[in-house]
Design an enzyme around this catalytic site. Structure first.
Site, short mmCIF file in Angstrom:
data_model
loop_
_atom_site.label_atom_id
_atom_site.label_comp_id
_atom_site.label_asym_id
_atom_site.label_seq_id
_atom_site.Cartn_x
_atom_site.Cartn_y
_atom_site.Cartn_z
N GLU A 359 1.31 -1.28 -0.02
CA GLU A 359 -0.31 0.00 0.38
C GLU A 359 0.73 1.14 0.27
O GLU A 359 1.84 1.50 0.92
CB GLU A 359 -0.88 0.70 1.22
CG GLU A 359 -2.26 -0.63 1.73
CD GLU A 359 -2.87 -0.91 2.46
OE1 GLU A 359 -4.20 -1.07 1.89
OE2 GLU A 359 -2.53 -0.05 3.61
N CYS A 360 0.69 1.84 -0.68
CA CYS A 360 1.20 3.45 -1.00
C CYS A 360 2.94 3.38 -0.79
O CYS A 360 3.45 3.32 -1.96
CB CYS A 360 0.77 4.28 0.20
SG CYS A 360 0.70 5.73 -0.24
N GLY A 361 3.28 4.09 0.23
CA GLY A 361 4.80 3.31 0.49
C GLY A 361 5.01 2.48 -0.08
O GLY A 361 6.31 1.87 -0.67
N LEU A 363 3.62 0.49 -1.87
CA LEU A 363 4.24 0.23 -3.29
C LEU A 363 5.60 0.31 -4.19
O LEU A 363 5.94 -0.03 -4.96
CB LEU A 363 3.12 1.31 -4.34
CG LEU A 363 2.78 1.47 -5.60
CD1 LEU A 363 0.86 1.18 -6.28
CD2 LEU A 363 2.83 2.79 -5.95
N SER A 460 -1.12 -0.65 -4.48
CA SER A 460 -1.92 0.66 -4.39
C SER A 460 -1.39 1.41 -4.20
O SER A 460 -0.52 1.38 -2.79
CB SER A 460 -3.62 0.11 -4.46
OG SER A 460 -4.14 1.35 -4.76
#
Length: 493
Positions: A359-361, A363, A460
């Protein structure tokens, strides 16, 4: 009963007031359960550092109203005191569509008590305008509110602000105010004189503090793990709490009691017959996790193995899945890049089929490179054929995301609700994206997002809370069990 700490706007000192209250109670060895309205990760870290108990997020966009009631009832009854820190200003929320007089929750119909003819705050378009606000949560849990007012540029006008907030929605019970950033005795006298006709209790007075400041950066406060002097700061806040609050009035409000008619907790999901070991990256670079997500994985039978992509020489042994949360990999990009053995191990495990959530970081870590604010490039795991570039533009907001294909976590056409908060963008977009996304509070299309290739990866920018979507971790662990079964066969032969 418990208490909600709300602000008349962002930046008035809600977090300072909340931490001061928590530090005072913990210094006296009281069991305190804290909650945070909204999708925030960092404020809950500070709560947990003070109380020693995981802070719980209360967010009806990411979960539901029923889930919030269940979560609050369950966790608050396990402590002596309970405190809810609000988000932004008291009535700052998102617009939410009303259908035939009843608000439609994120995944189901709302409780029948929230209807237009009972005074729900709506505009002429039939939208509930303070959905997911601090006020919404206070109404939902039937809790009194303490309003924090930044008095640094106020004197007589403080009464107009307090009166406006108290009268704006009569269902909100304003228990009193905390006057923050008071400059002098004379300043305090003017504020008190102005508020006196309202007969609204002043529950706390905090003077301007030069020695109490929590540093921040591009995504908010600096997380607790990066603040070596944090305990000293918390001690100062506890000292402040000794003298700045009317505890005779506050303690009865903070005393935790079960909700009078709280919904029953949902049954615990069944566990798989064999344990699943999940490597959860948790260090200074990766630390954005909802505690409820981690709890769900454990309730479903997973064994969580926490490790550090910054410090450890290899990924944990005998694991069947990996989970990379958000955080600040861009701040530690050089150190992450230097740990080549871990980068190689992560890439090899994924290419061999290891189910992986990023997730986010997370990714960003799976990308080929992170390009920092200074334009320097740092090699990452290299699983995704794109690079994450830091920039000045902030991407922020709730998202409605529709799955475009079957993937590691959800089936095609499934709608999930999440939150984005980042200052990076990718140099290439995926050819087969996970989601088509739109803003939660309107139909504005936000484009295509998320990487699902290799098929065992879910990468994502959208952060998901699984509290109302147990099928998400169930699906993840199902895929992890396939890896466990395959490993068992390999060992057998």
């Amino acid at each position: 009963m418990a208490l909600v700490i709300a602000g008349e706007r962002s930046g008035v000192g809600k977090t300072t007031v909340t931490l001061t209250l928590l530090a005072y109670l913990r210094r006296r060895d009281r069991l305190v359960q804290s909650f945070k309205v909204g999708p925030d990760y960092i404020d809950p870290m500070f709560h947990q550092h003070v109380t020693g108990r995981a802070c719980r997020n209360l967010d009806p966009v990411l979960t539901s109203e029923a889930y919030i009631q269940q979560c609050f009832a369950h966790h608050s009854q396990l402590s002596e005191y309970a405190l809810v820190e609000g988000v932004m200003g008291l009535f700052d929320g998102v617009s939410h569509t009303l259908r035939e007089g009843v608000r439609v929750a994120s995944r189901r119909e709302a409780p029948t008590s929230f209807v237009k003819d009972k005074g729900l705050m709506t505009n002429d378009k039939g939208l509930m305008t303070d959905f997911a606000s601090t006020a919404h949560i206070a109404r939902l849990l039937d809790l009194p509110v303490v309003l924090v007012i930044d008095c640094s540029r106020l004197s007589g006008s403080v009464a107009a602000i307090a009166h406006g907030y108290r009268s704006f929605d009569p269902r909100i019970k304003i228990a009193g105010v905390v006057l923050n950033r008071v400059g002098s005795d004379r300043h305090l006298s003017l504020l008190k004189d102005s508020l006196e006709p309202l007969q609204l209790p002043i529950l706390g007075v905090l003077r301007r503090q030069d020695n109490i400041a929590i540093p921040d950066r591009h995504l908010g406060l600096v997380p607790t793990a990066e603040l070596p002097e944090l305990n000293t700061l918390i001690d100062r806040l506890a000292d402040l709490g000794d003298t700045c609050f009317d505890w005779q009035r506050l303690l009865p409000l903070l005393k935790s009691k079960p909700l009078p008619s709280s919904p029953s907790s949902p049954p615990s999901p069944s566990s798989p017959s064999s344990p699943v070991k999940i490597a959860v990256a948790r260090d200074r670079a990766f630390n954005f996790y909802y505690q409820d997500n981690l709890d769900l994985l454990q309730q479903l039978g997973a064994e969580l193995v926490f490790w550090s992509p910054l410090e450890d020489p290899d990924i944990p042994e005998d694991i069947q899945g990996m989970y990379f949360g958000g955080g600040f990999p861009e701040v530690f990009a050089q150190q992450l890049a230097k740990n080549t053995s871990v980068r190689d191990a992560v890439k090899m495990a994924i290419l061999r089929g290891m189910p992986t959530i990023a997730e986010c970081g997370g990714l960003m870590y799976l990308c080929e490179q992170i390009i920092d604010f200074e334009g320097k490039s740092w090699s990452m795991a290299g699983v995704l054929p794109t690079s994450a570039v830091m920039g000045g533009r902030l991407t922020l907001g709730y998202r409605r995301a529709v799955a475009l294909q079957n993937n590691l976590l959800v089936k095609a056409n499934t709608t999930v609700y999440g939150h984005e908060f980042h200052r990076s963008h990718l140099t290439l977009t995926p050819t087969q994206p996970l989601f088509e996304t739109s803003r939660y509070d309107c139909d504005e299309n936000m484009g295509y997002e998320g990487w699902g290739l290799p098929a065992n990866v879910h990468a994502s920018y959208v952060h998901l809370h699984w509290g109302e979507s147990v099928e998400i971790p169930q699906q993840f662990l199902k895929e992890c069990l396939k890896v466990a079964s395959l490993m068992a066969l390999i060992i057998q032969y």
